[in-house]
Scaffold this active site. Structure first.
Site, PDB file in Angstrom:
ATOM      1  N   GLU A  50     -56.951  28.920 -20.858  1.00 39.24           N
ATOM      2  CA  GLU A  50     -57.466  29.283 -19.533  1.00 39.24           C
ATOM      3  C   GLU A  50     -56.882  30.605 -19.070  1.00 39.24           C
ATOM      4  O   GLU A  50     -57.577  31.424 -18.458  1.00 39.24           O
ATOM      5  CB  GLU A  50     -57.164  28.177 -18.523  1.00 39.24           C
TER       6      GLU A  50
ATOM      7  N   ARG B 276     -46.971  21.523 -13.504  1.00 35.61           N
ATOM      8  CA  ARG B 276     -48.043  20.858 -14.240  1.00 35.61           C
ATOM      9  C   ARG B 276     -48.495  19.577 -13.545  1.00 35.61           C
ATOM     10  O   ARG B 276     -49.685  19.285 -13.469  1.00 35.61           O
ATOM     11  CB  ARG B 276     -47.547  20.546 -15.656  1.00 35.61           C
TER      12      ARG B 276
ATOM     13  N   GLU C 165     -57.027  24.786  -9.099  1.00 36.15           N
ATOM     14  CA  GLU C 165     -57.042  26.197  -8.712  1.00 36.15           C
ATOM     15  C   GLU C 165     -56.335  27.091  -9.727  1.00 36.15           C
ATOM     16  O   GLU C 165     -55.873  28.176  -9.377  1.00 36.15           O
ATOM     17  CB  GLU C 165     -56.411  26.383  -7.329  1.00 36.15           C
TER      18      GLU C 165
ATOM     19  N   GLU D 132     -57.446  16.380 -20.800  1.00 33.48           N
ATOM     20  CA  GLU D 132     -58.571  15.816 -21.536  1.00 33.48           C
ATOM     21  C   GLU D 132     -59.816  15.733 -20.665  1.00 33.48           C
ATOM     22  O   GLU D 132     -60.937  15.905 -21.156  1.00 33.48           O
ATOM     23  CB  GLU D 132     -58.206  14.427 -22.061  1.00 33.48           C
TER      24      GLU D 132
ATOM     25  N   LEU E  48     -54.386  21.245  -6.853  1.00 29.44           N
ATOM     26  CA  LEU E  48     -55.072  20.929  -8.098  1.00 29.44           C
ATOM     27  C   LEU E  48     -56.390  21.692  -8.185  1.00 29.44           C
ATOM     28  O   LEU E  48     -57.027  21.957  -7.171  1.00 29.44           O
ATOM     29  CB  LEU E  48     -55.347  19.429  -8.192  1.00 29.44           C
TER      30      LEU E  48
ATOM     31  N   ASN F 175     -51.677  24.454 -22.498  1.00 30.85           N
ATOM     32  CA  ASN F 175     -52.853  25.182 -22.945  1.00 30.85           C
ATOM     33  C   ASN F 175     -52.834  26.617 -22.401  1.00 30.85           C
ATOM     34  O   ASN F 175     -52.752  26.825 -21.190  1.00 30.85           O
ATOM     35  CB  ASN F 175     -54.093  24.437 -22.458  1.00 30.85           C
TER      36      ASN F 175
END
Length: 456
Positions: A353, A285, A326, A64, A324, A350
């Site tokens: 990207e 993740r 990258e 978010e 994180l 998602n």
């Protein structure tokens, strides 16, 4: 006047605060960010944290916060100097959100949904408008904003069938909360129908803000340079969740990744040879699982090279992306990505990207969190869906071997991403329109005189 049920809910959340504090202490052991400014969550702020007329944006977690960054950039483009108050619920969300701040902005924790904490937050900051990102609708917060005349909107809104069922079971809380929102802008028509069924005022289906993200050009350039030096193609398990890394490692072992590699037979290579001809990479993740996943890789008999210590990828059986911010670098390195969250019943992560970076995606059966994006991607030829991890690995190996098909999927992925842009411009314009029309917020229990915010 508040309903008895809402007052009972407020009493419950107030009594639950010691449990919330204990949970935060436990989380802080693995993620120290949870120990930062804990009292903000309960309505106690540093003296310097104040002001009025904020455009308040709530981005609960990492995903978010990234979507909020896209919206905030467009808000600044349309309204220079807009004052941003940014709130979060998780340590990764706050860390990502800190990158978005400019002079005059402010960042604090989301208030726990108890009456005193919410009232203190609204009294202190008096936002001109509140923008909740994607799913974060809290009963006390929505009720308090409605009482004070603060328009609270839900942007980039999504609601899957499981979440709808949960909300309907608690309809006495959920329906008043959704109906109190001043406006909702849904990602998809399906999301819109589900939100409307809960009483939400859906004023548009604007698409997903994440399509408007631009991959980091420096990371993509670094990835292109590194790929030119790599002896093998790269297949990545992207944004993996608990259980999925073990699935991949078991498949690789079953395919003979740890056994001596047999020679190629005629024109057909053995599966073990094909597995050895690929560099495998895992990018979890959640950062609190980096050490756990490294240990898991080693426990399955594989060597591991960590991004945090090795820098550029080193020769090793499995690369671990334990950094994180990258993901563009990782997608740029990968020839194919296996979509995390889709090989367990978690609804998928998602894939937008990956598409923007031109990386073909192979997803598992569970993609309900991004159902429409997944279907559009499949229709565009940018991704494939497989029933389980073993079939996904086999499909990845076939793509690696067939360069023409892989390159066609990469081109389709970028075309798919480009075709779905525009949500940021539409959402920012709608937010500013509501903010400009809103009266100054009315403090419920504030004693001092407030300065009226200026959106003119």
């Amino acid at each position: 006047m508040r309903s008895l049920l809402l007052r009972l809910y407020g009493a419950f959340t107030t009594l639950a605060q010691p449990l919330v504090r204990r949970k935060l202490r436990r989380r802080a052991v693995a993620e120290p960010g949870y120990a930062h400014a804990v009292e903000e969550r309960f309505g106690q702020y540093d003296e310097a944290a104040a002001g009025t007329g904020w455009c308040w944006v709530h981005a609960v977690s990492l995903g978010e916060a990234r979507a909020a960054g896209i919206l905030i950039a467009e808000l600044r483009r349309q309204y220079a100097g807009i004052p941003i108050l940014l709130t979060h619920g998780t340590a990764t969300g706050r860390e990502e959100g800190a990158k978005l701040l400019e002079a005059g902005d402010l960042q604090v924790w989301q208030p726990w949904d108890a009456p005193a904490a919410v009232a203190s937050f609204l009294d202190r900051f008096q936002p001109r408008i509140g923008v909740l990102m994607e799913t974060e609708v809290w009963p006390e917060l929505t009720a308090a904003c409605a009482e004070r005349g603060i328009p609270l909107v839900l942007a980039n809104a999504r609601l899957n069938e499981n979440s709808l069922a949960s909300a309907e079971r608690l309809g006495w809380l959920a329906r008043p909360a959704y109906s109190s929102l001043a406006a909702v802008w849904a990602q998809t028509e399906a999301d819109s129908h589900r939100l409307v069924s809960l009483g939400a005022k859906v004023e548009g289906v604007y698409g997903n803000l994440k399509f408007d993200a631009t991959p980091d050009a420096r990371q993509l350039a670094t990835a292109a340079r590194l790929r030119g030096q790599l002896p093998r193609p790269v297949v990545m398990l992207a944004s993996s969740r608990d259980g999925e890394e073990a699935q991949l490692l078991e498949v690789l072992k079953r395919f003979g990744a740890l056994a001596p590699v047999p020679p190629a037979q005629d024109a057909v290579q053995s599966i073990a040879r094909r597995v050895h001809d690929v560099q495998w990479m895992i990018v979890p993740r959640h950062p609190q699982r980096f050490d756990e996943v490294a240990a898991l890789i080693e426990s399955h008999g594989f060597a591991v090279a960590r991004r945090s210590t090795a820098g550029a990828p080193a020769e090793s059986e499995i690369w671990l992306g334990d950094s994180l911010g990258e993901m563009a670098l990782y997608y740029g390195l990968a020839d194919v990505a296996l979509l995390g969250g889709s090989f367990e019943a978690l609804g998928g992560q998602n894939l937008i990207e990956a598409a923007a970076c031109g990386c073909p995606v192979i997803m598992g059966p569970s993609t309900y969190n991004f159902a429409e994006a997944a279907e559009l991607s499949l229709a565009a030829g940018a991704s494939l869906r497989m029933s389980d991890m073993e079939h996904a690995v086999t499909a990845a190996l076939k793509l690696v071997e067939h360069q023409d098909r892989r390159e066609a999927m990469a081109e389709a992925a970028q075309a798919f991403a480009n075709a779905n842009r525009g949500a940021a411009q539409r959402t920012a314009a709608a937010v500013l329109s509501i903010a400009e029309a809103a009266p100054a917020p009315v403090p419920v229990a504030a004693a001092e005189e407030r300065t009226e915010p200026n959106f003119d």
